[in-house]
Motif scaffolding. Structure first.
Motif, PDB file in Angstrom:
ATOM      1  N   THR A 117       1.026  -1.323   0.000  1.00 31.59           N
ATOM      2  CA  THR A 117       0.036  -0.013   0.099  1.00 31.59           C
ATOM      3  C   THR A 117       0.762   1.215  -0.064  1.00 31.59           C
ATOM      4  N   ARG A 118       0.514   2.326  -0.946  1.00 32.76           N
ATOM      5  CA  ARG A 118       1.387   3.276  -0.982  1.00 32.76           C
ATOM      6  C   ARG A 118       0.343   4.762  -1.010  1.00 32.76           C
ATOM      7  N   LEU A 119       0.486   5.460  -0.223  1.00 36.10           N
ATOM      8  CA  LEU A 119      -0.386   6.712  -0.079  1.00 36.10           C
ATOM      9  C   LEU A 119       0.588   8.149  -0.095  1.00 36.10           C
ATOM     10  N   ILE A 120       0.219   9.006  -0.721  1.00 39.85           N
ATOM     11  CA  ILE A 120       0.801  10.190  -0.587  1.00 39.85           C
ATOM     12  C   ILE A 120      -0.191  11.179   0.146  1.00 39.85           C
ATOM     13  N   LEU A 121       0.475  11.496   1.339  1.00 40.39           N
ATOM     14  CA  LEU A 121      -0.175  12.716   2.260  1.00 40.39           C
ATOM     15  C   LEU A 121       0.337  13.974   1.935  1.00 40.39           C
ATOM     16  N   GLN A 122      -0.380  14.932   1.536  1.00 42.53           N
ATOM     17  CA  GLN A 122      -0.042  16.578   1.504  1.00 42.53           C
ATOM     18  C   GLN A 122      -1.041  17.236   2.644  1.00 42.53           C
ATOM     19  N   GLY A 123      -0.287  17.838   3.373  1.00 40.67           N
ATOM     20  CA  GLY A 123      -0.985  18.558   4.572  1.00 40.67           C
ATOM     21  C   GLY A 123       0.116  19.238   5.534  1.00 40.67           C
ATOM     22  N   ASP A 124      -0.336  19.800   6.550  1.00 45.14           N
ATOM     23  CA  ASP A 124       0.455  20.516   7.553  1.00 45.14           C
ATOM     24  C   ASP A 124       0.771  19.514   8.787  1.00 45.14           C
ATOM     25  N   ALA A 125       1.258  20.052   9.660  1.00 46.82           N
ATOM     26  CA  ALA A 125       1.836  19.306  10.973  1.00 46.82           C
ATOM     27  C   ALA A 125       0.590  18.639  11.583  1.00 46.82           C
ATOM     28  N   ALA A 126      -0.465  19.475  11.586  1.00 46.25           N
ATOM     29  CA  ALA A 126      -1.893  18.947  12.358  1.00 46.25           C
ATOM     30  C   ALA A 126      -2.174  17.758  11.658  1.00 46.25           C
ATOM     31  N   ALA A 127      -2.196  17.696  10.313  1.00 53.76           N
ATOM     32  CA  ALA A 127      -2.777  16.559   9.564  1.00 53.76           C
ATOM     33  C   ALA A 127      -1.917  15.438   9.633  1.00 53.76           C
ATOM     34  N   ARG A 128      -0.626  15.298   9.766  1.00 53.11           N
ATOM     35  CA  ARG A 128       0.472  14.640   9.929  1.00 53.11           C
ATOM     36  C   ARG A 128       0.121  13.847  11.386  1.00 53.11           C
ATOM     37  N   THR A 129       0.041  14.917  12.294  1.00 50.34           N
ATOM     38  CA  THR A 129      -0.205  14.343  13.749  1.00 50.34           C
ATOM     39  C   THR A 129      -1.400  13.258  13.872  1.00 50.34           C
ATOM     40  N   ALA A 130      -2.379  13.681  13.262  1.00 47.39           N
ATOM     41  CA  ALA A 130      -3.636  12.965  12.920  1.00 47.39           C
ATOM     42  C   ALA A 130      -3.528  11.738  12.294  1.00 47.39           C
ATOM     43  N   ALA A 131      -2.616  11.665  11.452  1.00 51.51           N
ATOM     44  CA  ALA A 131      -2.493  10.461  10.503  1.00 51.51           C
ATOM     45  C   ALA A 131      -1.346   9.352  11.247  1.00 51.51           C
ATOM     46  N   ALA A 132      -0.468  10.203  11.917  1.00 49.51           N
ATOM     47  CA  ALA A 132       0.623   9.474  12.592  1.00 49.51           C
ATOM     48  C   ALA A 132      -0.058   8.507  13.562  1.00 49.51           C
ATOM     49  N   ALA A 133      -1.208   9.000  14.560  1.00 53.30           N
ATOM     50  CA  ALA A 133      -2.041   8.300  15.359  1.00 53.30           C
ATOM     51  C   ALA A 133      -2.557   7.017  14.870  1.00 53.30           C
ATOM     52  N   VAL A 134      -2.957   6.836  13.631  1.00 49.94           N
ATOM     53  CA  VAL A 134      -3.432   5.652  13.285  1.00 49.94           C
ATOM     54  C   VAL A 134      -2.705   4.638  12.347  1.00 49.94           C
ATOM     55  N   TRP A 135      -1.592   5.482  11.710  1.00 48.45           N
ATOM     56  CA  TRP A 135      -0.440   4.758  10.797  1.00 48.45           C
ATOM     57  C   TRP A 135       0.399   4.441  11.633  1.00 48.45           C
ATOM     58  N   GLY A 136       0.772   4.462  12.983  1.00 50.92           N
ATOM     59  CA  GLY A 136       1.579   3.916  13.714  1.00 50.92           C
ATOM     60  C   GLY A 136       3.134   4.411  13.617  1.00 50.92           C
ATOM     61  N   VAL A 137       3.023   5.316  12.668  1.00 52.54           N
ATOM     62  CA  VAL A 137       4.555   5.835  12.489  1.00 52.54           C
ATOM     63  C   VAL A 137       4.562   7.211  12.552  1.00 52.54           C
ATOM     64  N   SER A 138       5.586   7.927  13.112  1.00 51.29           N
ATOM     65  CA  SER A 138       5.463   9.505  12.969  1.00 51.29           C
ATOM     66  C   SER A 138       6.012  10.038  11.705  1.00 51.29           C
ATOM     67  N   PHE A 139       6.179  11.310  11.599  1.00 49.14           N
ATOM     68  CA  PHE A 139       6.769  11.808  10.324  1.00 49.14           C
ATOM     69  C   PHE A 139       8.049  12.528  10.549  1.00 49.14           C
ATOM     70  N   SER A 140       8.798  12.322   9.960  1.00 50.86           N
ATOM     71  CA  SER A 140      10.272  13.251  10.193  1.00 50.86           C
ATOM     72  C   SER A 140      10.131  14.586   9.826  1.00 50.86           C
ATOM     73  N   GLN A 141      10.635  15.390  10.854  1.00 52.51           N
ATOM     74  CA  GLN A 141      10.728  16.872  10.654  1.00 52.51           C
ATOM     75  C   GLN A 141      11.938  17.179   9.539  1.00 52.51           C
ATOM     76  N   ILE A 142      12.772  16.450   9.567  1.00 53.62           N
ATOM     77  CA  ILE A 142      14.166  16.635   9.044  1.00 53.62           C
ATOM     78  C   ILE A 142      13.727  16.253   7.562  1.00 53.62           C
ATOM     79  N   ALA A 143      14.468  17.006   6.563  1.00 52.63           N
ATOM     80  CA  ALA A 143      14.200  16.819   5.307  1.00 52.63           C
ATOM     81  C   ALA A 143      14.889  15.562   4.876  1.00 52.63           C
TER      82      ALA A 143
END
Ligand SMILES: [Zn+2]
Lengths: 101, 181
Positions: free
Chosen positions: B25-51
């Motif tokens: 499964t591959r998904l592209i998520l575009q959105g700000d930090a709030a969207a990423r925080t919400a996604a991380a809660a169910v995806w189980g992996v957080s999102f790197s702040q570092i490029a």
């Protein structure tokens, strides 16, 4: 190969980038109020500087972001890159020893 | 993804240094930090702040592609739920696109992995410049790829499906220098 310093990703090869024309052009807020001549000037007239030129670049095959760069059009030397929306930096105009950095 | 959709195996011949990874499964998520925080809660992996960095947990990963653009991978599950993520992100402005069928993944591994990839990719792939966990969209000759180093001697390469034959064939030609046929 020319190396361009993406403000988001760092130093990356030229082939990942696309050129986006002159930077710092401000779209008139009310185009309908402009004369045809002024509107045409906004659309088509560019300074086309020989020497240090501020232009837009896009890291199309990287982070996808647009940013601005100062490039010497006679030597292809990039003097500086900076994020869109930030002012044009003041740079030392003496050609750098680093050359095509 | 809809499992009734028949998928053909990609045109990758398995060898000691190259193999096609399973459908994922591959998904592209575009959105700000709030969207990423919400996604991380169910995806189980957080999102790197570092490029240009990936984070992974089990079979799932999130890869930084741009300041507001991330690739979400689930390498074990071909049908991880988009609806669950959509529900979690809710009304926070975002775009979530399922691209599972657009790309396939190839793993390039072994002592010559860097050199084989450098036959078509101009990035500095030395471990000091491209460490474990680094990921980026880049080019491999005429194809756009996403390159992710998940071990010292292994790279996960995401390739647009119609470029698979081209990329695998090119890498095979380059590798003849290191693995004579
Ligand atoms: Zn970039």
């Amino acid at each position: 190969m020319l190396i361009i310093d993406c403000p988001y990703c760092g130093r990356r090869p030229e082939i990942e980038f696309t050129h986006g024309g002159e930077a710092h052009l401000v779209r008139p807020p009310q185009p309908a109020e402009l004369s045809d001549q002024d509107w045409a000037a906004f659309l088509y007239m560019r300074s086309n500087t020989k020497g240090i030129y501020a232009e837009r670049w896009r890291h199309a095959r990287g982070c996808g972001q647009f940013f601005n760069a100062l490039r010497d059009t006679t030597t292809d030397h990039f003097l500086s890159t900076y994020k869109s929306g930030t002012p044009r930096p003041v740079v030392n105009t003496t050609p750098s020893e680093e050359g095509h950095s | 993804m809809v499992s009734s959709m028949a998928r053909l195996a990609p045109l990758v011949t398995t060898s000691e240094w190259m193999r096609a990874l399973p459908f994922a499964t591959r998904l592209i998520l575009q959105g700000d930090a709030a969207a990423r925080t919400a996604a991380a809660a169910v995806w189980g992996v957080s999102f790197s702040q570092i490029a240009c960095r990936a984070l992974s947990q089990g079979s799932r990963a999130t890869l930084w592609l741009g300041p507001e653009e991330y690739l979400l991978l689930d390498m074990s599950d071909e049908s991880a739920s988009v609806a669950t993520l959509e529900h979690a992100i809710g009304n926070i402005p975002h775009a979530l696109v399922d691209i599972s069928h657009r790309q396939i993944a190839i793993e390039i591994s072994g002592p010559f992995a860097e050199r084989i990839l450098n036959g078509g990719c101009p990035l500095d792939l030395d471990l000091s410049a491209f460490p474990i966990g680094m990921c980026t969209r880049t080019v491999l000759a005429k194809a756009e790829i996403v390159l992710w180093r998940n071990r010292a001697d292994a790279f996960h390469v995401e390739v647009w499906r119609s470029f698979t034959g081209y990329v695998a064939g090119l890498l095979r030609e380059i590798a003849r220098e290191y693995y004579p046929v």
